[in-house]
Enzyme design. Sequence first.
Site, PDB file in Angstrom:
ATOM      1  N   ARG A  83     -16.034   0.780  -1.861  1.00 19.15           N
ATOM      2  CA  ARG A  83     -15.918  -0.823  -1.004  1.00 19.15           C
ATOM      3  C   ARG A  83     -15.734  -0.527   0.065  1.00 19.15           C
ATOM      4  NH1 ARG A  83      -9.733  -2.759  -2.400  1.00 19.15           N
ATOM      5  NH2 ARG A  83      -9.248  -2.049  -0.592  1.00 19.15           N
TER       6      ARG A  83
ATOM      7  N   GLU B 190     -11.520 -11.416  -6.166  1.00 18.74           N
ATOM      8  CA  GLU B 190      -9.889 -11.510  -5.983  1.00 18.74           C
ATOM      9  C   GLU B 190      -9.498 -12.543  -4.849  1.00 18.74           C
ATOM     10  OE1 GLU B 190      -8.740  -7.836  -3.348  1.00 18.74           O
ATOM     11  OE2 GLU B 190     -10.903  -7.643  -2.467  1.00 18.74           O
TER      12      GLU B 190
ATOM     13  N   ARG C 243       2.166 -10.796  -1.498  1.00 23.68           N
ATOM     14  CA  ARG C 243       2.371  -9.921  -2.716  1.00 23.68           C
ATOM     15  C   ARG C 243       3.029  -8.525  -2.234  1.00 23.68           C
ATOM     16  NH1 ARG C 243      -3.446  -6.685  -2.892  1.00 23.68           N
ATOM     17  NH2 ARG C 243      -2.393  -4.623  -2.274  1.00 23.68           N
TER      18      ARG C 243
ATOM     19  N   CYS D 148      -9.759  -3.077 -10.903  1.00 22.59           N
ATOM     20  CA  CYS D 148      -9.290  -1.793 -10.084  1.00 22.59           C
ATOM     21  C   CYS D 148      -8.119  -1.862  -9.312  1.00 22.59           C
ATOM     22  CB  CYS D 148     -10.184  -1.939  -8.981  1.00 22.59           C
ATOM     23  SG  CYS D 148     -10.245  -2.895  -8.101  1.00 22.59           S
TER      24      CYS D 148
ATOM     25  N   ARG E 200     -11.160   3.268  -1.714  1.00 24.78           N
ATOM     26  CA  ARG E 200     -10.568   2.545  -0.648  1.00 24.78           C
ATOM     27  C   ARG E 200     -10.947   3.213   0.686  1.00 24.78           C
ATOM     28  NH1 ARG E 200      -5.414   1.541  -4.774  1.00 24.78           N
ATOM     29  NH2 ARG E 200      -5.641  -0.450  -4.383  1.00 24.78           N
TER      30      ARG E 200
ATOM     31  N   HIS F 135       1.168  -1.367   0.063  1.00 19.26           N
ATOM     32  CA  HIS F 135       0.212  -0.015  -0.136  1.00 19.26           C
ATOM     33  C   HIS F 135       1.308   1.561  -0.016  1.00 19.26           C
ATOM     34  CE1 HIS F 135      -3.638  -1.439  -0.084  1.00 19.26           C
ATOM     35  NE2 HIS F 135      -3.433  -2.660  -0.105  1.00 19.26           N
TER      36      HIS F 135
ATOM     37  N   ASN G  54      -4.134  -6.906  -7.678  1.00 13.33           N
ATOM     38  CA  ASN G  54      -3.196  -7.032  -6.710  1.00 13.33           C
ATOM     39  C   ASN G  54      -3.347  -8.184  -5.609  1.00 13.33           C
ATOM     40  OD1 ASN G  54      -2.746  -4.624  -7.971  1.00 13.33           O
ATOM     41  ND2 ASN G  54      -3.335  -3.896  -6.181  1.00 13.33           N
ATOM     42  N   ASP G  55      -4.782  -8.552  -5.302  1.00 15.91           N
ATOM     43  CA  ASP G  55      -4.404 -10.090  -4.428  1.00 15.91           C
ATOM     44  C   ASP G  55      -4.678 -11.532  -5.002  1.00 15.91           C
ATOM     45  OD1 ASP G  55      -4.966  -9.091  -1.933  1.00 15.91           O
ATOM     46  OD2 ASP G  55      -6.556  -8.050  -2.063  1.00 15.91           O
TER      47      ASP G  55
END
Length: 587
Positions: A341, A442, A476, A513, A305, A198, A465-466
Amino acid sequence: MDSPAKSEVVVQGISASQGIAYGQVFVFIQSDVEVPNYQVDAEKRIAEVARFEKALVETRQQISKIKGEVEKNLGPEEALIFDAHLLVLEDQALIGETIREFETTGRNIETCFNQISSRYIQAFSEIDDEYLRERAGDIRDVAQRVLQNLLGQAENSLSRLAEKRIILANDVSPSDSAHIDRAAALALVTDSGSRTSHAVIMARSMKVPAVVGVRDLTKRVKTGDWVIVDGYDGVVILNPAESTLFRYGKIQERKKTFETRLLNANNQPAITLDGVAVSLMANIERVEELAAIEEYQAEGIGLYRTEYLFLNAARIPTEQEQFLAYKSVVAALAPRPVTIRSLDLGGDKPMTGNPHLFPKEDNPFMGFRAIRFCLVHTDIFKDQLRAILMASSYGKVQLMYPMISGADELAKANVVLEECKAELRTRGQAFDEKLEVGAMIEIPSAAATIDILGKDCAFFSIGTNDLIQYLLAIDRVNDRIAHLYEPTHPAVIRTLKAIIDGAHRQKIPVSVCGEMAGDPVFAPLLLGLGVDCLSMSPAWLPSVKYLVRAMTMADAKALATEALAMSSPKEIFAKCDQFYRARVELE
Ligand code: PEP
Ligand code: MG
């Protein structure tokens, strides 16, 4: 004796955010303070207690000063936490027990204080009462500060860079990254981490160059050393020679010219050369990013987020506080859509102010996070859902659940949502009755059950990403295996294709996304696979739009077909890179 001129050292890491920076380093070590343990001679015992009292006074002064600043800059509400911190310093039990422990054992005061405060933290975090449980976080914060003062360590905070600096850290947690002083961060370099941690996502959104995975660089570089950070090639150069500085100056000039070209072309529509319109949206984490949405002309927000509202908060934001934050984003964007989200706390994003909510786990990425957390803490979940619903009457809102692993979870979340709607109706509170609900895809189990999830979803958004980390079993944020985190692995491409086709069979739109969407090397592949919308850090919109306008959708489809038939991640990457380079004149 003067040391000889230091020679240039080139360190290879992993490129995480493009750009070049040159400047002095600020070394940030994230760790609990290391506490030495030794016996204090009898004649030094009075001085040892005086040392403890001095550290308490210093800590009180520091906290009062921060409280004043926060009050001035953010308001009295935000500063309340520091009152709780000051109270910890007044706590006679904690202080008295530390001194008694010292008198009994004769061990140095840091050891005694660390022992007693740890015992308190543990005891508070196990109490049933939520308010008292939250005090565990306050005691931990204050205890770290007292220990730093006892040990003569400088306060180590990313929010207080006096001047523009390159941040070199062993690791940057999401809550630390939320503190980064944006005006002063020239670049970000981390020993650990990967392209989707992040801190890096934030660096990319701020257009701050970033290099990760430089191993032990924090041990080899001191605050104040001069370095070049090359976020294009993932290189950090210590003590650069004149000729290197000159070469990088030239590269930077060329890149700037290219950037200007991108920005100049950014007010054109996102339409391919063969006339296909592509939807390009933005990811945001904070209300303050609204300016970037306008600057880079996003068509809407594809991922808001919301956990960043919670990460560094001393307590859970109330329904009203959340409503105000969501409403300001929704109203500013209206009539453009905003996909909010629901909470994705936990995993790598625990809430520091409330450690008891997130007990330590061996496998946080596979643990108690996101929707799993919300379905247990339904009081927290419901406050958020009501806040989102209330904001929905100020524009176009879509609600998206993170980390959905199957239909049961989705159904349970929707039951809670319906309860919230009923409560608002009773209150006479307006909301969008037609609010669309979707799921992030994800987790592989969600990808494999798209047909089932589709029955209860108006849209899907793929969190690459996930999804990549779970598909390939590659953490990750682990630099040791970062080279294996391959977005062009055939398993990833086939899974993306299956999700997209499965959704389209049910006439459900799909966006991406994850970070892949904002990378112009991968965007054509995603569009060729059939993705309807790409959502990315606002700063990356111009480069993706530029490429969209330079390609045909027919070529993107051919690229996807070719990629689907290939077996080597590296070769597929090379194909994507070639596609990009052939259409974008970089220099
Ligand atoms: C993702 O996983 O791709 C995503 C967008 O969510 P996050 O990065 O917040 O986990
Ligand atoms: Mg995710």
